[in-house]
Design an enzyme around this catalytic site. Structure first.
Site, PDB file in Angstrom:
ATOM      1  N   ASP A   1     -11.770  17.712   2.105  1.00 43.98           N
ATOM      2  CA  ASP A   1     -12.140  16.302   2.255  1.00 43.98           C
ATOM      3  C   ASP A   1     -11.204  15.632   3.265  1.00 43.98           C
ATOM      4  OD1 ASP A   1     -12.776  13.611   2.019  1.00 43.98           O
ATOM      5  OD2 ASP A   1     -13.002  13.693  -0.156  1.00 43.98           O
TER       6      ASP A   1
ATOM      7  N   HIS B   1     -16.010  15.882   1.571  1.00 41.96           N
ATOM      8  CA  HIS B   1     -16.317  14.616   0.923  1.00 41.96           C
ATOM      9  C   HIS B   1     -17.802  14.570   0.547  1.00 41.96           C
ATOM     10  CE1 HIS B   1     -15.124  10.548  -0.091  1.00 41.96           C
ATOM     11  NE2 HIS B   1     -16.263  10.108   0.419  1.00 41.96           N
TER      12      HIS B   1
ATOM     13  N   CYS C   1     -17.067   8.585  -4.403  1.00 42.18           N
ATOM     14  CA  CYS C   1     -16.652   7.990  -3.123  1.00 42.18           C
ATOM     15  C   CYS C   1     -16.053   6.604  -3.367  1.00 42.18           C
ATOM     16  CB  CYS C   1     -17.822   7.942  -2.149  1.00 42.18           C
ATOM     17  SG  CYS C   1     -18.586   9.535  -1.818  1.00 42.18           S
TER      18      CYS C   1
END
Length: 267
Positions: free
Chosen positions: A187, A228, A131
């Site tokens: 994502d 994600h 991330c």
């Protein structure tokens, strides 16, 4: 992972230069012999929580000296958050207060310390981030001595960089080692235009490499199923099959660039 496969503990790293601050890191190393290389682990906005500690220990069980580095050392040096909406908001508030020069100074300090812990025969340094840590890992790939970097779903690299400035993708031509970017197909934080921009930047850097570059030292983009955060079992987007594939790609990259895999238990 066997409890005896690694030794892990908190490690304080003192600043060495005026632009540096103390770092409270999670430090893990193999229990049954010297490490074959070192790996920097850069966390999500949730800090050095249990999942990141687990990733660090898993790398140590695979034969690496692994050091998880706090990315909010100036505003929240002890941050360890869960994955709820309030914790996400808090983590993002600290992310918005970071600057690229400070982040790179912190990672460089951690890399310097980690390199000093390795035996002379160790193969060098790798870096992995998730991330926000994935975004920072892409930037940190340009640091001297970082031979292999794996960026898991590092969002925002096409649009800017921490603290402002040009897109982080602009550093790709300066990366001396290898960079593997891994994204989730679903994502929402990395739209199709960003994926295309990443692929273009990596391809251009590969094309510019000299013909005598070592075989296999090419940047890559891999898109896996999932949204994600698919690597993390504590997150709603966790995708077990993609997490397993991502871990295999991580180990494959480090094995290729940092030495042969020792096939330790739990790797």
């Amino acid at each position: 992972m066997s409890p005896s496969a690694c030794v892990a503990s908190w490690q304080s790293i003192d600043p060495r230069r005026p632009d540096e601050v103390p770092l409270r890191c999670w430090w893990a190393r193999p229990a049954d012999g010297p490490p074959r290389a070192g790996v920097l682990v850069l966390p999500e906005v949730f800090g050095l929580n249990g999942w990141i500690q687990g990733v660090t220990e898993r790398l140590a069980a695979a034969g690496y000296a692994a050091l998880a580095v706090p990315l909010f050392a100036r505003t929240a040096p002890d941050l360890e958050l869960g994955y709820g909406p309030d914790e996400l908001a808090l983590g993002r508030s600290h992310k918005e207060r970071t600057r690229t020069d400070q982040l790179l100074a912190d990672v460089a300090l951690a890399a310097e310390w980690l390199q000093e812990q390795l035996p002379p025969a160790a193969a060098g340094l790798g870096c992995v981030g998730f991330c926000f840590g994935g975004h920072v890992a892409l930037l940190a790939a340009s640091l001297p001595g970082v031979a292999a970097t794996v960026d898991f779903y590092g969002a925002g690299v096409r649009s800017g960089r921490p603290g402002g400035g040009p897109a982080s993708l602009e550093v790709v031509p300066t990366i001396g080692g290898t960079l593997l970017c891994i994204c989730g197909k679903e994502d929402l934080l990395i739209p199709a235009a960003d994926v295309a921009a990443i692929e273009t930047a990596l391809a251009a850097a590969n094309a510019a490499r000299s013909a005598d570059s070592p075989a296999g030292w090419l940047h890559r983009l891999v898109v896996l199923e999932g949204g994600h955060g698919f690597m993390c079992a504590a997150r709603s987007d966790h995708h077990p099959a993609s997490a397993e594939a991502g871990w295999s790609l991580l180990l494959e990259t480090f094995a290729q660039q940092l030495g042969p895999d020792r096939h330790r238990a739990g790797a």
